[in-house]
Design an enzyme around this catalytic site. Structure first.
Site, PDB file in Angstrom:
ATOM      1  N   GLU A   1       2.510   4.000 -15.238  1.00 17.70           N
ATOM      2  CA  GLU A   1       1.125   4.472 -15.169  1.00 17.70           C
ATOM      3  C   GLU A   1       1.024   5.766 -14.364  1.00 17.70           C
ATOM      4  OE1 GLU A   1       2.337   1.498 -14.579  1.00 17.70           O
ATOM      5  OE2 GLU A   1       0.884  -0.100 -14.914  1.00 17.70           O
TER       6      GLU A   1
ATOM      7  N   CYS B   1      -0.610   1.632  -8.446  1.00 14.93           N
ATOM      8  CA  CYS B   1      -1.099   2.313  -9.646  1.00 14.93           C
ATOM      9  C   CYS B   1      -2.608   2.153  -9.800  1.00 14.93           C
ATOM     10  CB  CYS B   1      -0.377   1.807 -10.885  1.00 14.93           C
ATOM     11  SG  CYS B   1       1.322   2.398 -10.957  1.00 14.93           S
TER      12      CYS B   1
ATOM     13  N   CYS C   1       6.194   3.942 -11.278  1.00 13.98           N
ATOM     14  CA  CYS C   1       5.691   3.147 -12.407  1.00 13.98           C
ATOM     15  C   CYS C   1       5.248   4.039 -13.565  1.00 13.98           C
ATOM     16  CB  CYS C   1       4.486   2.320 -11.980  1.00 13.98           C
ATOM     17  SG  CYS C   1       4.857   1.028 -10.794  1.00 13.98           S
TER      18      CYS C   1
ATOM     19  N   CYS D   1       0.198  -2.331 -11.156  1.00 18.53           N
ATOM     20  CA  CYS D   1       0.446  -2.774  -9.776  1.00 18.53           C
ATOM     21  C   CYS D   1      -0.628  -2.187  -8.853  1.00 18.53           C
ATOM     22  CB  CYS D   1       1.842  -2.361  -9.325  1.00 18.53           C
ATOM     23  SG  CYS D   1       1.976  -0.634  -8.845  1.00 18.53           S
TER      24      CYS D   1
HETATM   25  N1  THU Z   1       6.253  -1.322 -13.226  1.00 18.02           N
HETATM   26  C1  THU Z   1       5.501  -0.399 -13.878  1.00 18.02           C
HETATM   27  O1  THU Z   1       6.016   0.601 -14.381  1.00 18.02           O
HETATM   28  N2  THU Z   1       4.177  -0.595 -13.952  1.00 18.02           N
HETATM   29  C2  THU Z   1       3.532  -1.699 -13.476  1.00 18.02           C
HETATM   30  O2  THU Z   1       2.312  -1.750 -13.515  1.00 18.02           O
HETATM   31  C3  THU Z   1       4.299  -2.800 -12.918  1.00 18.02           C
HETATM   32  C4  THU Z   1       5.699  -2.496 -12.578  1.00 18.02           C
HETATM   33  C5  THU Z   1       7.701  -1.124 -13.153  1.00 18.02           C
HETATM   34  C6  THU Z   1       8.228  -0.732 -11.820  1.00 18.02           C
HETATM   35  C7  THU Z   1       9.649  -1.217 -11.912  1.00 18.02           C
HETATM   36  O3  THU Z   1      10.440  -0.223 -12.539  1.00 18.02           O
HETATM   37  C8  THU Z   1       9.589  -2.413 -12.827  1.00 18.02           C
HETATM   38  O4  THU Z   1       8.356  -2.321 -13.504  1.00 18.02           O
HETATM   39  C9  THU Z   1       9.677  -3.747 -12.115  1.00 18.02           C
HETATM   40  O5  THU Z   1       8.762  -3.831 -11.090  1.00 18.02           O
END
Ligand code: THU
Length: 128
Positions: free
Chosen positions: A54, A88, A52, A85
């Site tokens: 973050e 994170c 992610c 998420c």
């Molecule tokens: N994702 C993030 O980068 N940060 C979050 O807090 C939520 C989800 C990304 C992971 C994945 O590449 C996409 O969003 C879909 O889940």
């Protein structure tokens, strides 16, 4: 409202590697010296190895020697502002504690809250 940190998160989102979900996220963390470190989500064909935005931003900051953080901004193109998420939240808690979080979208909507609101009773080094 916009500010430098939010703008950095929105700009970082453009670098997202998200060919599988097409869901682009940007993040930016600010340290006590005012330095800004950015990250975007980086997906993988295995899906499970996706990282992610973050975590990319926090790990970049840590690897550059930053240690104390004042704010974290997260940007995604959603009407309901995208929160970090669960994984994170744990990583942010480890390195940023009860930091101020700024959630934003591309329409200029934003909300400021503390990580502790989203992540109560966190497990951390205080238990070890
Ligand atoms: N994702 C993030 O980068 N940060 C979050 O807090 C939520 C989800 C990304 C992971 C994945 O590449 C996409 O969003 C879909 O889940």
């Amino acid at each position: 409202m916009s500010d430098k940190l939010m703008d950095a998160a929105i700009a970082a989102r453009e670098s997202a590697h998200a060919p599988f979900s097409r869901f682009k996220v940007g993040a930016a963390v600010e340290d006590e010296a005012g330095r800004i470190f950015t990250g975007c989500n980086i997906e993988n064909a295995t899906y499970g190895l996706t990282v992610c935005a973050e975590r990319v931003a926090v790990f970049k900051a840590i690897s550059e020697g930053a240690r104390k953080f004042t704010r974290v901004a997260i940007a995604a193109d959603t009407d309901t502002l995208t929160p970090p998420c669960g994984a994170c939240r744990q990583i942010l808690w480890e390195f940023c504690g009860d930091v101020e979080l700024v959630l934003t979208n591309l329409q200029g909507k934003s909300e400021t809250l503390r990580l502790g609101t989203l992540f109560p009773r966190a497990f951390d080094a205080s238990f070890l």
